[in-house]
Design an enzyme around this catalytic site. Structure first.
Site, PDB file in Angstrom:
ATOM      1  N   ASP A 148      19.309 -18.861  12.458  1.00 12.49           N
ATOM      2  CA  ASP A 148      18.400 -20.009  12.456  1.00 12.49           C
ATOM      3  C   ASP A 148      19.101 -21.065  11.598  1.00 12.49           C
ATOM      4  O   ASP A 148      19.645 -20.735  10.536  1.00 12.49           O
ATOM      5  CB  ASP A 148      17.052 -19.595  11.842  1.00 12.49           C
ATOM      6  N   VAL A 164      17.943 -23.128   9.700  1.00  9.77           N
ATOM      7  CA  VAL A 164      17.293 -23.333   8.405  1.00  9.77           C
ATOM      8  C   VAL A 164      17.971 -22.481   7.328  1.00  9.77           C
ATOM      9  O   VAL A 164      17.793 -22.718   6.129  1.00  9.77           O
ATOM     10  CB  VAL A 164      15.775 -22.985   8.502  1.00  9.77           C
ATOM     11  N   SER A 165      18.751 -21.498   7.736  1.00  7.78           N
ATOM     12  CA  SER A 165      19.348 -20.514   6.828  1.00  7.78           C
ATOM     13  C   SER A 165      20.808 -20.844   6.515  1.00  7.78           C
ATOM     14  O   SER A 165      21.664 -20.816   7.394  1.00  7.78           O
ATOM     15  CB  SER A 165      19.247 -19.127   7.482  1.00  7.78           C
ATOM     16  N   PRO A 166      21.090 -21.168   5.235  1.00  7.03           N
ATOM     17  CA  PRO A 166      22.472 -21.528   4.887  1.00  7.03           C
ATOM     18  C   PRO A 166      23.442 -20.353   4.987  1.00  7.03           C
ATOM     19  O   PRO A 166      24.604 -20.530   5.378  1.00  7.03           O
ATOM     20  CB  PRO A 166      22.358 -22.012   3.438  1.00  7.03           C
ATOM     21  N   SER A 192      23.262 -18.122   7.149  1.00  3.25           N
ATOM     22  CA  SER A 192      23.552 -18.009   8.578  1.00  3.25           C
ATOM     23  C   SER A 192      24.691 -18.935   8.982  1.00  3.25           C
ATOM     24  O   SER A 192      25.511 -18.599   9.827  1.00  3.25           O
ATOM     25  CB  SER A 192      22.312 -18.360   9.412  1.00  3.25           C
TER      26      SER A 192
END
EC number: 2.5.1.18
Lengths: 227, 227
Positions: free
Chosen positions: A11, A13-15, A17
């Site tokens: 996602d 929104v996830s750093p 990631s």
């Protein structure tokens, strides 16, 4: 020798990631893998698994800021936290953005290239230049930077609100939960018919070991001649 | 060239601490570091930082079982979960064990060798052979296996209940909290007068980068000639 399928659930929104995404995008030209990008909704995974964002523990939040800063430099990813992380991550969130990415995936089923580019442009907005990723104008900008035409962006924005895309995003998110996910990035390596699941962007050395490949750091050099 | 001081805060109740402990004990002969073992009380760090054990999220618990199994094999540490992890970790806990280790540290202030051996024997009990680490008889067994004499074990068991040792354990635990710790292992590398803090046993490659050393996997070979 057939390539091992490696699925990356993420996602924007996830750093963490983003770090995992860039590393696996680099390694797909180095390891003998077939990387499948799986854009999904982190909010759904956190909620369904009963997990809480790590940043709610103050010392953990402070650590993550330092950790991300060090990792960004070491991984060579231009990551920089938004000025108001809680607002960007929890209040605004990533649902419109991940529906948009899912629309790209739906329209380009056989080619991850655009999904990769659009995802990266969205990460750059939220996790590098501190820009919105919830408004149609924001998604449009990201789409154009990723190389889409204005008319295709318009089409994708419409597709992103369709039941088909909403269901697809739910479905991919459910796949992550079926693999007992509780956060992103979640990487699933299919080894001899068995899924080997890895959480986070700090198990690449172990992942390499599991799939019979070699880890040579986050910035491998692409071999000039493939064997 | 002066050796960089690296402090390792750990508790034998923590399996990831065991992995980090073994790796750093190996690397202290490979990297130009002065490793300082800092036995501390994980329960105190979790409580004071407001952190919760990761295993409380069911999917995270399942993942940790797999993750630890894979890491134990890859790191070459004979780690195997106790039959009842919740009982071993939370009901019985590690306070008597860490007071015993702290007594060893108090009695042997200038030499970590016995602290290392006793800690390892305690980890073997709780995280390998599924044995108690709370009863005096258990601590005695671990101490004898670590090479202590029966009379010294007796002396250390007494010392472990002293205010001096209780205060010392509290103090070392507080040091971890002063470094904004929220769990173990916590490794603090002193680089150019600045503490670089690492949580977990999955940042060794980054740690090496930070202290100007090279990571060559969890089982480095000791160089035959030191420079």
């Amino acid at each position: 020798m057939s390539r091992k399928v490696v699925e990356l659930f993420y996602d924007v929104v996830s750093p963490y990631s983003w770090l995992g995404f860039e590393v696996l995008c680099r390694y797909r030209n180095v390891w003998n893998i077939d990387l499948k990008l799986k854009p999904a909704f982190l909010g759904g995974v956190m909620h369904s698994s009963g997990n809480r964002p790590p940043g709610l523990v103050p010392n953990k939040f402070l650590y993550m800021v330092t950790d991300l800063h060090r990792l960004a430099e070491y991984f060579g990813v231009p990551l920089s936290p938004p000025s108001n992380p809680a607002e960007a991550m929890f209040e605004k969130g990533s649902l419109p953005a991940m529906r948009f990415v899912t629309a790209v995936a739906e329209k380009h089923k056989d080619d991850d290239a655009l999904v990769e580019k659009v995802s990266r442009e969205l990460w750059k907005r939220i996790w590098s230049t501190d820009q919105d990723i919830t408004q149609p104008a924001s998604l449009t900008e990201a789409g154009l930077k990723a190389g889409l035409s204005a008319s295709e962006v318009e089409e994708l924005l419409l597709l992103a609100t369709s039941q088909t895309v909403k269901d697809k995003l739910k479905n991919v998110t459910k796949q992550a939960l079926d693999h007992k996910g509780f956060g992103f990035p979640l990487t699933v390596c299919h080894v001899n018919g068995k899924p080997e699941v890895f959480f986070g962007s700090d198990r690449f050395e172990l992942m390499a070991h599991c799939i019979g490949e070699k880890w040579v750091g986050p910035q491998p050099t692409k071999p000039t001649a493939k064997m």
